[in-house]
Enzyme design. Structure first.
Site, PDB file in Angstrom:
ATOM      1  CG  ASN A   9      -1.705   1.221   1.422  1.00  0.00           C
ATOM      2  OD1 ASN A   9      -1.819   2.036   0.500  1.00  0.00           O
ATOM      3  ND2 ASN A   9      -2.285   1.388   2.606  1.00  0.00           N
ATOM      4  CE  LYS A  11       0.093   3.421   4.721  1.00  0.00           C
ATOM      5  NZ  LYS A  11       0.027   3.588   6.158  1.00  0.00           N
ATOM      6  CG  HIS A  95      -5.730   1.673   5.045  1.00  0.00           C
ATOM      7  ND1 HIS A  95      -5.350   2.633   5.958  1.00  0.00           N
ATOM      8  CD2 HIS A  95      -4.677   0.820   4.938  1.00  0.00           C
ATOM      9  CE1 HIS A  95      -4.119   2.368   6.374  1.00  0.00           C
ATOM     10  NE2 HIS A  95      -3.696   1.277   5.774  1.00  0.00           N
ATOM     11  CD  GLU A  97      -3.031   5.376   6.656  1.00  0.00           C
ATOM     12  OE1 GLU A  97      -2.991   5.488   5.417  1.00  0.00           O
ATOM     13  OE2 GLU A  97      -2.104   4.888   7.329  1.00  0.00           O
ATOM     14  CD  GLU A 167      -3.580  -2.807   7.168  1.00  0.00           C
ATOM     15  OE1 GLU A 167      -2.507  -3.075   6.633  1.00  0.00           O
ATOM     16  OE2 GLU A 167      -4.152  -1.706   7.010  1.00  0.00           O
ATOM     17  N   GLY A 173       2.296   1.883  10.801  1.00  0.00           N
ATOM     18  CA  GLY A 173       3.269   2.969  10.690  1.00  0.00           C
ATOM     19  C   GLY A 173       3.927   3.346  12.010  1.00  0.00           C
ATOM     20  CB  SER A 213       5.137  -2.148  12.016  1.00  0.00           C
ATOM     21  OG  SER A 213       4.683  -0.831  12.268  1.00  0.00           O
TER      22      SER A 213
HETATM   23  C1  PEP Z   1      -0.771  -0.019   6.018  1.00  0.00           C
HETATM   24  O1  PEP Z   1      -0.852   1.180   5.832  1.00  0.00           O
HETATM   25  O2  PEP Z   1      -1.622  -0.764   5.527  1.00  0.00           O
HETATM   26  C2  PEP Z   1       0.311  -0.528   6.842  1.00  0.00           C
HETATM   27  C3  PEP Z   1       0.230  -1.733   7.287  1.00  0.00           C
HETATM   28  O3  PEP Z   1       1.354   0.362   7.088  1.00  0.00           O
HETATM   29  P1  PEP Z   1       2.773   0.000   7.758  1.00  0.00           P
HETATM   30  O4  PEP Z   1       3.260  -1.278   7.117  1.00  0.00           O
HETATM   31  O5  PEP Z   1       3.636   1.164   7.448  1.00  0.00           O
HETATM   32  O6  PEP Z   1       2.521  -0.192   9.209  1.00  0.00           O
END
Ligand code: PEP
Length: 265
Positions: A9, A11, A95, A97, A167, A173, A213
């Site tokens: 992703n 973003k 997601h 976000e 998630e 992040g 992460s």
């Molecule tokens: C994501 O945005 O779906 C995500 C898992 O981000 P990160 O891997 O940076 O934690």
């Protein structure tokens, strides 16, 4: 047997030129891998440029959102048909976000997922609890509500085609990863819920990705768990080396493993 998947992703990162360059490098390194479904999800303006770089490889294109109407007066929105024609096979929906910054709800997630399936796009539907919800011991109730609501417009026939992503919001992040055991517990809950709402058969085929992460040094331990079928990767997918390492971390250890047949664009 569920096939592993690694989805990146990107973003709101990478201009179309930068995205095409990254896609070219990724396709050059892992574009012939068929043991793992590899998906990259750039921003809307970069879709076509990225598709041109990956179309001859097994790397697939995904978008990060869509709107469920086919066309019309919906300024700023993008339809499934537009995504299909841009080369997309997948689309991330719901997601955290989008849920927190753009008012996405379980109902809108569900409508988007149904629209995606209608046009042969595979939705990667995201769910996950916030830190305070975990601390209050509400993981099960939060995930149950999100799963039931986010799948409300799907049916027995199309449920097996989707991909789910667990998630935990506190792990996105932040550098904090759920332990493999914590992730597996929630993935097991999600699989059981899908089994109850739809069918046990569909639930056993369903791929559930972990996101939060994920890095080259934790992917193997995560996917060793029973209910983890790969990862949705944010930050580490923006770097060619770490993304490639995460993908290769999902390959079987035995070098002589037989290649599986990949699907075609
Ligand atoms: C994501 O945005 O779906 C995500 C898992 O981000 P990160 O891997 O940076 O934690």
């Amino acid at each position: 047997m569920r096939k592993m998947m690694i989805a990146g992703n990107w973003k709101m990162n990478k201009s179309p030129v930068e995205a095409a360059g990254l896609a070219e490098k990724i396709a050059g390194k892992v574009g012939d891998i068929r043991h793992v479904d590899i998906v990259i999800c750039p921003s809307f303006p970069a879709l076509t440029a990225v598709y041109e770089k990956i179309e001859k490889s097994y790397v697939r294109l995904g978008a990060q959102n869509l709107f469920w109407e086919r066309e019309g007066a919906y300024t700023g929105e993008v339809s499934t048909l537009m995504l299909r024609e841009s080369g997309c096979r997948y689309v991330i929906i719901g997601h955290s976000e989008r849920r927190s910054h753009f008012g996405e709800t379980d109902e809108t997630v569900s409508r988007k997922a149904a629209a995606a399936l209608e046009w042969n796009l595979i939705p990667i539907i995201c769910v996950g609890e916030k830190l305070e919800e975990r601390e209050r011991g509400e993981v099960e109730s939060v995930i149950t509500k999100q799963i039931k609501g986010s799948l409300a417009h799907l049916n027995d026939e199309n449920i097996a085609k989707i991909v789910l992503a667990y998630e935990p919001v506190w792990a996105i992040g932040t550098g904090k990863t759920a332990t493999p055991a914590q992730a597996n517990e929630v993935h097991g809950l999600i699989r059981a819920l899908v089994g109850d709402i739809f069918s046990k058969e569909a639930a056993s085929e369903l791929r559930i990705l972990y996101g939060g992460s994920v890095k080259p040094d934790n992917i193997r331990a995560l996917i060793a768990e029973e209910h983890l079928d790969g990862a949705l990767v944010g930050g580490a997918s923006l770097d060619e080396h770490s993304f490639v390492e995460i993908v290769t971390g999902c390959l079987p250890d035995t070098s002589g493993a037989e290649a599986e047949t990949g699907d075609s664009q």
